[in-house]
Design a protein around this motif. Structure first.
Motif, PDB file in Angstrom:
ATOM      1  N   THR A 178      13.805 -39.059  28.016  1.00 35.08           N
ATOM      2  CA  THR A 178      14.045 -38.382  29.291  1.00 35.08           C
ATOM      3  C   THR A 178      13.191 -37.127  29.465  1.00 35.08           C
ATOM      4  O   THR A 178      13.012 -36.654  30.589  1.00 35.08           O
ATOM      5  CB  THR A 178      15.531 -37.992  29.421  1.00 35.08           C
ATOM      6  OG1 THR A 178      15.899 -37.174  28.294  1.00 35.08           O
ATOM      7  CG2 THR A 178      16.410 -39.239  29.456  1.00 35.08           C
ATOM      8  N   ASP A 179      12.663 -36.579  28.365  1.00 28.18           N
ATOM      9  CA  ASP A 179      11.853 -35.356  28.453  1.00 28.18           C
ATOM     10  C   ASP A 179      10.560 -35.545  27.669  1.00 28.18           C
ATOM     11  O   ASP A 179      10.376 -34.983  26.579  1.00 28.18           O
ATOM     12  CB  ASP A 179      12.643 -34.162  27.905  1.00 28.18           C
ATOM     13  CG  ASP A 179      11.973 -32.827  28.237  1.00 28.18           C
ATOM     14  OD1 ASP A 179      10.907 -32.841  28.884  1.00 28.18           O
ATOM     15  OD2 ASP A 179      12.509 -31.779  27.845  1.00 28.18           O
ATOM     16  N   PRO A 180       9.629 -36.345  28.198  1.00 22.94           N
ATOM     17  CA  PRO A 180       8.401 -36.656  27.447  1.00 22.94           C
ATOM     18  C   PRO A 180       7.523 -35.432  27.199  1.00 22.94           C
ATOM     19  O   PRO A 180       6.874 -35.349  26.155  1.00 22.94           O
ATOM     20  CB  PRO A 180       7.699 -37.682  28.338  1.00 22.94           C
ATOM     21  CG  PRO A 180       8.266 -37.488  29.698  1.00 22.94           C
ATOM     22  CD  PRO A 180       9.668 -37.040  29.496  1.00 22.94           C
ATOM     23  N   GLU A 181       7.461 -34.499  28.130  1.00 20.43           N
ATOM     24  CA  GLU A 181       6.581 -33.343  27.961  1.00 20.43           C
ATOM     25  C   GLU A 181       7.023 -32.483  26.780  1.00 20.43           C
ATOM     26  O   GLU A 181       6.192 -31.990  26.015  1.00 20.43           O
ATOM     27  CB  GLU A 181       6.551 -32.519  29.253  1.00 20.43           C
ATOM     28  CG  GLU A 181       5.964 -33.265  30.442  1.00 20.43           C
ATOM     29  CD  GLU A 181       4.595 -33.840  30.139  1.00 20.43           C
ATOM     30  OE1 GLU A 181       3.789 -33.145  29.482  1.00 20.43           O
ATOM     31  OE2 GLU A 181       4.325 -34.990  30.544  1.00 20.43           O
ATOM     32  N   ALA A 182       8.333 -32.287  26.630  1.00 18.71           N
ATOM     33  CA  ALA A 182       8.831 -31.508  25.496  1.00 18.71           C
ATOM     34  C   ALA A 182       8.521 -32.212  24.183  1.00 18.71           C
ATOM     35  O   ALA A 182       8.181 -31.564  23.179  1.00 18.71           O
ATOM     36  CB  ALA A 182      10.334 -31.281  25.640  1.00 18.71           C
ATOM     37  N   LEU A 183       8.618 -33.530  24.183  1.00 17.83           N
ATOM     38  CA  LEU A 183       8.332 -34.290  22.971  1.00 17.83           C
ATOM     39  C   LEU A 183       6.858 -34.176  22.594  1.00 17.83           C
ATOM     40  O   LEU A 183       6.516 -33.940  21.429  1.00 17.83           O
ATOM     41  CB  LEU A 183       8.715 -35.761  23.179  1.00 17.83           C
ATOM     42  CG  LEU A 183       8.469 -36.705  21.997  1.00 17.83           C
ATOM     43  CD1 LEU A 183       9.247 -36.243  20.775  1.00 17.83           C
ATOM     44  CD2 LEU A 183       8.878 -38.125  22.376  1.00 17.83           C
ATOM     45  N   LYS A 184       5.987 -34.315  23.574  1.00 15.42           N
ATOM     46  CA  LYS A 184       4.544 -34.245  23.288  1.00 15.42           C
ATOM     47  C   LYS A 184       4.095 -32.830  22.932  1.00 15.42           C
ATOM     48  O   LYS A 184       3.067 -32.655  22.269  1.00 15.42           O
ATOM     49  CB  LYS A 184       3.760 -34.774  24.494  1.00 15.42           C
ATOM     50  CG  LYS A 184       3.837 -36.287  24.637  1.00 15.42           C
ATOM     51  CD  LYS A 184       3.024 -36.821  25.789  1.00 15.42           C
ATOM     52  CE  LYS A 184       3.750 -36.674  27.099  1.00 15.42           C
ATOM     53  NZ  LYS A 184       3.089 -37.429  28.192  1.00 15.42           N
ATOM     54  N   ALA A 185       4.841 -31.839  23.350  1.00 11.83           N
ATOM     55  CA  ALA A 185       4.494 -30.458  23.017  1.00 11.83           C
ATOM     56  C   ALA A 185       5.093 -30.010  21.684  1.00 11.83           C
ATOM     57  O   ALA A 185       4.782 -28.913  21.206  1.00 11.83           O
ATOM     58  CB  ALA A 185       4.972 -29.520  24.130  1.00 11.83           C
ATOM     59  N   HIS A 186       5.926 -30.846  21.077  1.00 11.22           N
ATOM     60  CA  HIS A 186       6.597 -30.463  19.828  1.00 11.22           C
ATOM     61  C   HIS A 186       5.584 -30.372  18.689  1.00 11.22           C
ATOM     62  O   HIS A 186       4.595 -31.109  18.646  1.00 11.22           O
ATOM     63  CB  HIS A 186       7.687 -31.476  19.487  1.00 11.22           C
ATOM     64  CG  HIS A 186       8.674 -30.971  18.490  1.00 11.22           C
ATOM     65  ND1 HIS A 186       8.465 -31.048  17.127  1.00 11.22           N
ATOM     66  CD2 HIS A 186       9.885 -30.367  18.643  1.00 11.22           C
ATOM     67  CE1 HIS A 186       9.498 -30.536  16.495  1.00 11.22           C
ATOM     68  NE2 HIS A 186      10.373 -30.114  17.386  1.00 11.22           N
ATOM     69  N   GLU A 187       5.836 -29.468  17.749  1.00 10.04           N
ATOM     70  CA  GLU A 187       4.912 -29.256  16.636  1.00 10.04           C
ATOM     71  C   GLU A 187       4.806 -30.472  15.716  1.00 10.04           C
ATOM     72  O   GLU A 187       3.808 -30.623  14.998  1.00 10.04           O
ATOM     73  CB  GLU A 187       5.361 -28.042  15.820  1.00 10.04           C
ATOM     74  CG  GLU A 187       6.768 -28.177  15.231  1.00 10.04           C
ATOM     75  CD  GLU A 187       7.163 -26.963  14.410  1.00 10.04           C
ATOM     76  OE1 GLU A 187       6.257 -26.187  14.046  1.00 10.04           O
ATOM     77  OE2 GLU A 187       8.372 -26.798  14.134  1.00 10.04           O
TER      78      GLU A 187
END
Length: 752
Positions: A178-187
């Motif tokens: 549901t939150d792809p941008e947060a996942l792709k920005a994760h370290e």
């Protein structure tokens, strides 16, 4: 129930009925899912770890489920005749049905841990199916190879899943995406991507892990048809498709999938043209299809996603049909060699029709669904985010080679002149073996002629799951006008027909090149040989039979682990506070030091045991000094009992080996190191504030919940009852082992 040459009784009929019922159930859910109403079911599985057994039926999972159960029904029908009277048919059906259920669990699971469990179940069941003919060395080798390659990838994938779940704060896929941008920005995104791709690439046999899949042809033909068209090898592709909404769009995702998919598609197509065994040729075309699907998933355009959804269905239909068709040829002629087969159209007309229909769809000719899929692939390639020229060139080369291979596999055995004498007089296969390939081939023709049959019900929901909006689905047309994909299709046909005309000379050249080039399959054997040699060397080093060496290795590992952990975490060891030290403390410490030194220097086991007893008594006296008489009494009793029992045991043992004395300085150094490291850990722990949460809990709960006022006893007997039981079990096992050793007698030759 009776087994015989005509059938397999209820053992053969039952899986057909069950798989057909499963297919009907999914077919009944098709209208609701197509309307955008996914179904979800969840039950608690491991609540303490937050793991649920959850299943999600949406456009993506439903498409896979329909292919798995639908083709599975036809494969079971086919197997009932293909393996009629086989003495191990019941075992085969059990393995195959378990395989189907595991694959259904994989595509329906909404929980990462559930995905992994079903993933490994497909690995295990495919191992059993590939090794079904375990009497042969080839069957055993192929099964083990598939198990090790895909199993290793699965372990890497599990590590990626754990990181993914921690990064997203949930193990539910429907929540993670549901939150792809947060996942792709994760370290941890890069680590997650690498680990997940290792699992997907090994499962779907992408370069350089492609070598295991052709060897899986050791399995019976029904297994090959099922495995290649709708099940295990599509597992990696399914995982990439499921994670596409949350992880796609980054450079790592785009280029990893684009390069791996393109290399796999082109290399597999070339190797498929080199094969003379029809089944092997089809195995390599599966690699081509898997590479193409991976290549498409590397992109994010609506054309690429529509092409992925369409080609997924296209490949399943023609590949299952052709594998089952090759099984009919092998079953009725006794061979699968392309150089021998020919002129079978008169003796096997229905098989020839099914082969022609499936082969034309594989070649991408109109009016088959394969033509629509190929046009969409080109439409997606020319707008690829990575490199349109590279992607289009790879798709053109792979598709042209597929035209040539389709001619070799689907047309050559029926319409070219025979190249040799057949082992058996050919005739048409029984109808249960013909129903599957004919229905699947006709499906390719029907869906191509009337693409609306699957566009709204299967393709659009699947694309909607990938892009978030089913309205982005590109329409399926046999005629989309004069455009670049049309010209690329014409180039594909021209190049493919040319390759087919030259395929014999090309095959000979490829065979010479293949013979002169070491393959990854050959390196696999060398790898296993090296692994066995390493295991033998390691076993000889560690399992020496010398107790002193075992103890030294264990304590050395403890020492290295403690020191490395403290250094890595930057633990500071404070100097102990010696202001409260009394002469009694010093005397007790000196007593224990004397006992330890004496145990190190003495050559008598009895003296060493008595010296260690002195150390134990010193520990008991420390407990008394610090007002713990109950623990001190326990310590004294244990020390006394150990000294007596071990002293009796030592009387039965031979004298000490004088050569072992040479190692005493090293043993003493190791003992000082371990003792120092443990002391440092204790000092570091003492310097930290006391966490009283457990203490407060046991003080409050001991009497109300366990009806005991002695907190220590309550902890041992009630709150940690299983631990205490385990400790008792260990003591019993150790006692039995010691008893067995003491009862041992030297052999006549003097060896122990």
């Amino acid at each position: 129930m009776s087994d015989g040459p005509r059938g397999n009784g209820w053992v053969g009929i039952l899986p057909i009925l069950l798989s057909a019922a499963i297919f009907a159930g999914f077919l009944g859910a098709l209208p609701r899912v197509s309307d955008g109403e996914p179904l979800r079911l969840a039950v608690d599985w491991v609540p303490s770890l937050g793991v649920t057994l959850s299943f999600l039926l949406d456009g993506l999972s439903l498409t896979f489920a329909l292919l798995i159960s639908g083709i599975g029904t036809l494969v079971f029908l086919y197997s009932n005749s293909y393996l009629a009277g086989h003495p191990q048919f019941a075992r085969f059906v059990l393995f195959l049905f378990s395989f189907m259920l595991a694959m259904l669990g994989l595509v329906l699971s909404d929980n990462l841990i559930g995905v992994f469990v079903f993933w490994e179940l497909t690995t295990i069941t495919s191992y059993l199916l590939i090794g079904f003919g375990h009497e042969t060395k080839k069957g055993r080798r192929s099964a083990l190879q598939a198990l090790l390659v895909t199993g290793a990838g699965g372990l890497a994938m599990l590590a990626g899943f754990i990181l993914l779940g921690n990064a997203a704060g949930s193990f539910e896929l429907s929540e993670i995406l549901t939150d792809p941008e947060a996942l792709k920005a994760h370290e941890h995104y890069t680590a997650i991507l690498v680990l997940v791709l290792l699992g997907a690439f090994t499962k779907s046999a992408q370069v350089p892990f492609h070598f295991w899949l052709p060897n899986a042809m050791a399995a019976p033909t029904p297994v090959s048809a099922f495995l290649h068209s709708a099940t295990m090898v599509k597992g990696g592709v399914y995982l990439l498709a499921r994670l596409h909404p949350g992880m796609s769009g980054t450079d790592g995702w785009i280029w990893s999938l684009t390069i791996a998919g393109a290399l796999t598609a082109v290399l597999a197509s070339v190797l498929a043209l080199r094969q003379t065994d029809l089944k092997q040729a089809l195995a390599y075309t599966t690699l081509m299809a898997l590479g193409t699907l991976t290549l498409l998933l590397g992109q994010s355009s609506a054309y690429a996603m529509t092409a992925f959804a369409t080609f997924l269905v296209v490949h399943s239909l023609y590949k299952a049909s052709l594998f089952l068709m090759v099984g009919c040829i092998d079953h009725e002629t006794g061979t699968r060699e392309a150089g021998i087969l020919g002129g079978l159209a008169r003796a096997m007309p229905v098989t020839a029709v099914a082969a022609a229909l499936a082969g034309l769809s594989m070649a991408g000719l109109p009016p088959f669904i394969g033509y629509i899929g190929k046009e969409l692939i080109y439409a997606g390639a020319i707008v690829a985010e990575s490199s349109p020229v590279f992607v289009t060139a790879a798709a053109l080369a792979a598709n042209a080679l597929m035209v040539a291979v389709a001619g070799v596999v689907a047309l050559g055995p029926f319409w070219r002149k025979p190249g040799g004498k057949l082992p058996k007089t050919p005739h048409e296969a029984p109808w249960p073996m013909l129903a599957g390939p004919l229905l699947l081939a006709l499906g390719g023709l029907a869906f191509g002629t009337f693409p609306w049959l699957i566009e709204e019900s299967m393709i659009a929901p699947l694309v909607g799951g990938l892009l978030g909006d089913p309205d982005q689905t590109k329409h399926l047309h046999l005629w989309a006008g004069v455009n670049l994909p049309l010209f690329l299709s014409l180039a594909t046909f021209a190049l493919g027909f040319l390759l087919y005309a030259l395929h014999r000379s090309l095959r000979a050249a490829l065979a010479r090149a293949d013979a002169a080039t070491p393959t990854l399959d050959d390196w696999w054997d060398r790898f296993l040989d090296g692994l066995k040699a390493l295991a033998a060397w390691q076993t000889a080093l560690l399992q020496s039979g010398v107790l002193r060496r075992y103890m030294a290795v264990m304590f050395l590992v403890v020492l290295v682990g403690l020191v490395a952990t403290m250094v890595a975490r930057g633990v500071r060891v404070p100097m102990p506070d010696l202001s409260d030290v009394t002469w009694m403390n010093v005397a007790l410490v000196m007593l224990m030091i004397v006992g330890a030194v004496l145990a190190t220097l003495t050559t008598s086991r009895i003296t060493a045991m008595a010296s260690l007893g002195v150390v134990g008594i010193g520990v008991a006296m420390i407990f008394i000094v610090f007002s713990a008489p109950d623990v001190a009494i326990t310590q004294l009793m244990v020390e006394t009992l150990i000294v007596v029992l071990v002293a009796v045991a030592l009387l039965r043992l031979p004298k000490l080996d004088r050569a072992s004395e040479d190692w005493r300085p090293l043993d003493a150094l190791l003992a000082v190191g371990v003792g120092g490291a443990v002391s440092a850990v204790i000092f570091a722990v003492i310097a930290t504030p006391v966490d009283r949460r457990l203490t407060d809990f046991f003080e409050v709960a001991s009497y109300p919940e366990a009806h005991g006022r002695n907190i220590v006893n309550v902890i041992l007997v009630d709150f940690r009852a299983l631990d205490t039981f385990g400790e008792i079990s260990v003591v019993i096992i150790a006692a039995l082992s010691a008893y067995a050793l003491l009862r041992a007698r030297p052999s006549k030759g003097g060896d122990r």
